[in-house]
Every structure is written in C-alpha cells, then in structure tokens.
Design an enzyme around this catalytic site. Structure first.
Site, PDB file in Angstrom:
ATOM      1  N   THR A  35       9.786  11.209 -73.453  1.00 49.13           N
ATOM      2  CA  THR A  35      11.242  11.380 -73.534  1.00 49.13           C
ATOM      3  C   THR A  35      11.916  10.023 -73.744  1.00 49.13           C
ATOM      4  OG1 THR A  35      11.245  13.389 -72.205  1.00 49.13           O
ATOM      5  CG2 THR A  35      13.293  12.139 -72.262  1.00 49.13           C
TER       6      THR A  35
ATOM      7  N   GLU B 232      14.301   8.834 -76.821  1.00 47.43           N
ATOM      8  CA  GLU B 232      15.675   8.360 -76.596  1.00 47.43           C
ATOM      9  C   GLU B 232      15.850   6.915 -77.064  1.00 47.43           C
ATOM     10  OE1 GLU B 232      17.836  10.497 -76.021  1.00 47.43           O
ATOM     11  OE2 GLU B 232      16.580  12.112 -75.256  1.00 47.43           O
TER      12      GLU B 232
HETATM   13 ZN   LIG Z   1      17.079  13.563 -79.507  1.00 46.67          ZN
END
Ligand SMILES: [Zn+2]
Length: 315
Positions: free
Chosen positions: A219, A223
């Site tokens: 993640t 990001e």
């Molecule tokens: Zn995204």
C-alpha cells in the site's frame, strides 16, 4: 480536488467506488537539481534518497500492540519500499519485465527533526488522549493535527488507527505533487489547499499476518507512486490519455486481483504494476515511463525537489 474516482488513494476492491474523495496538488520549495546523468564516468542516473517521517497515530496501545506499530514493522515497511523502488534482485520487488525499471529512488527514516535534533523518524501519538478539533472527514488536516513536518523537507506518512471493519476497504491515500505533468489534476490536492503526505491504514502498513490480500506492505509503495506523480493505470478512465505513461497498456477501469484481462489496446493489463488495485502478492513493477515521471517530479516539483538534499537526512 474535485474529481471523482482516480484521485483517491488505494482502496480495497470491496470499496472501489464507494470511497470518499479528497484533495489534490501541491506547491513550493527550492533546491537546484542537475541533469540526472551527471555522474562523471557513470551513465546511471543518480540515486535520490528521500527522508520519511512516520507519524504513528494510535489508540493508546503499548508500543508494538494493535495500531501502535512496532519499530520493527516500520523498518520492514521501509525495506519493502526500497526493494520495490529499486527493483531489488532476490526480493518480491524484483521483476524481469522488459519495461520494468529500477527507479533509483530510496527512502530512509529521517535522522534529523525540523530544528536539527536527532530523531528516529518515528513519532508516536496517542489519539485517544489527544483532542483533535478537526472533523475526521477532513483526512489530511485531521491527521496533520497530530504532527506535520515541513513537506518541502520530509515525506509525511501517517498511519491511521482504523477499526478492523475498515481492513481491506480503506488502504491508503496520498496527495499529488504540484507539477506541469499532464493528469496531475487527477491526484488529490496538497499544499496550499491542505496538508500533504500519505495516509495508510495501520493494518495495511508493513508486512503482517492479517487475513488480507493487502498484507505485504505494498500500500505504501502504491501511495508513494501517487505522491511522486503517478496515476492509476486507468487514469481518468479513457483509453486515449489514461495515465499519461506510454509503456503501461491503457485500460479503462480499475485493475483488481492478479488476473490480467484485455485492455484498450488489445494487450493484457499490467496486473503486476504497483499503480493498480491488484493484490500485494502479484505486484512488482514500475515501468521505465513511470520512473521517468517520478524522477521528473523529484527534479522539478515544489516540495519534492528539496527532499534529496533535506537536512532531515542528517548529512
Ligand atoms: Zn491509488
């Protein structure tokens, strides 16, 4: 900060389409940047090292329990980030894709705080004991209330102490850079509209054993891609412009799971690309075009171009 789907951060497939919106772009800093091939006798671009501060916003648990993530888990997350951005052989971040690239961008926890004091680069804030007058829906202002270091010198990352019910639904959000690059309006606003940085659901920060396809620390990789100017591969959801990167096959709708399908051009979709909603376990790819775009942002964007020479690196 006004467009629908693409500018959000990464969300789990269960929530695609339902998530709230946020803001987008940023501005202002300094620092000279030379050409990237400026190493005498070396044709490789310079390696940029960016300082990160992790604001662990937790629910009052002891260090290492629940949302008060351990130092080891934070260190593991930074290691994964580097494996992915450096396409390191022998790690899950390696790929042998013909268009795959080593971004030559690295990340370290800040060693100097604003003002120059030594720091571990990790701050811990007990949200249960800290009044916060900012409405929780204003995500970036809300988390910045717990701590926000000069974004021209540090990449601010906040971990969000969300309930277990948010796992696999809310993964993360990032503001985008102020840049001349096309498509940046699809990213969330940063300064001067709102504080800028990266928010990650604590459950999805770093490697963990939670039952989730998003438990391997990708993640933050995704990001960080947004933070450095990358769009989702489906961009504004049209086959023409898409993500404004030539070597990612265009696709009109979100890429979810590890199973490729046929995209706009008749080519298989790039399920291994970090800028999709695919499972952590099948991601390992930034392309040459994506790397070029991220490096352009680091070299030219306010509040990005001062990061490689930040005093936060300790120098
Ligand atoms: Zn995204």
């Amino acid at each position: 900060m006004t467009r629908p789907p693409a500018r959000r951060g990464r969300i789990g497939s269960a929530a695609v389409g339902i998530l709230v919106m946020l803001a987008a772009a940023c501005s202002g800093s300094d620092q000279p940047t030379g050409p990237i091939d400026d190493v005498p006798g070396d044709s490789l671009p310079v390696v940029y090292t960016l300082p990160v501060v992790v604001h662990v916003v937790h629910n009052g648990e002891p260090v290492g329990a629940g949302t008060n993530l351990s130092d080891e888990r934070i260190a593991a997350q930074i290691r994964i980030l580097n494996e992915d951005f450096r396409r390191k052989p022998g790690t899950p971040g390696f790929n042998d894709d013909p268009v795959g690239a080593d971004a030559r961008i690295e990340f370290v926890l800040a060693s100097r705080a604003p003002g120059g004091a030594p720091t571990s680069g990790v701050r811990r804030i007990d949200a249960s004991a800290t009044a916060n007058p900012v409405p929780q829906n204003d995500l970036f202002p809300y988390y910045a209330h717990y701590g926000y270091w000069d974004p021209a010198r540090y990449v601010n990352v906040w971990t969000m102490p969300l309930p277990e019910t948010a796992q696999n639904i809310v993964l993360g959000f990032a503001t985008g850079p102020q840049t001349h690059l096309p498509g940046s309006d699809l990213l969330l606003d940063g300064e001067p509209i709102q504080p800028e940085g990266i928010l990650v659901n604590a459950a999805h920060f770093g490697p963990s054993s939670i039952p989730s396809p998003f438990n391997r620390g990708r993640t933050l990789t995704h990001e960080m891609g947004h933070y450095l100017g990358l769009l989702h591969l489906w961009g504004g959801r049209d086959c023409a412009d898409n993500d404004f990167v030539a070597d990612t096959p265009p696709v009109m709708s979100p890429i979810i799971s590890c199973v490729p399908r046929v995209g706009c051009s008749g080519l298989p979709t790039q399920t291994a690309n970090y800028m999709t909603f695919a499972d952590d376990g099948c991601m390992n790819l930034f392309t040459e075009g994506q790397v070029e775009r991220m490096r352009e942002v680091i070299e030219t964007s306010p509040r990005r171009m001062g990061l490689p020479t930040s005093p936060g690196l300790g120098g």
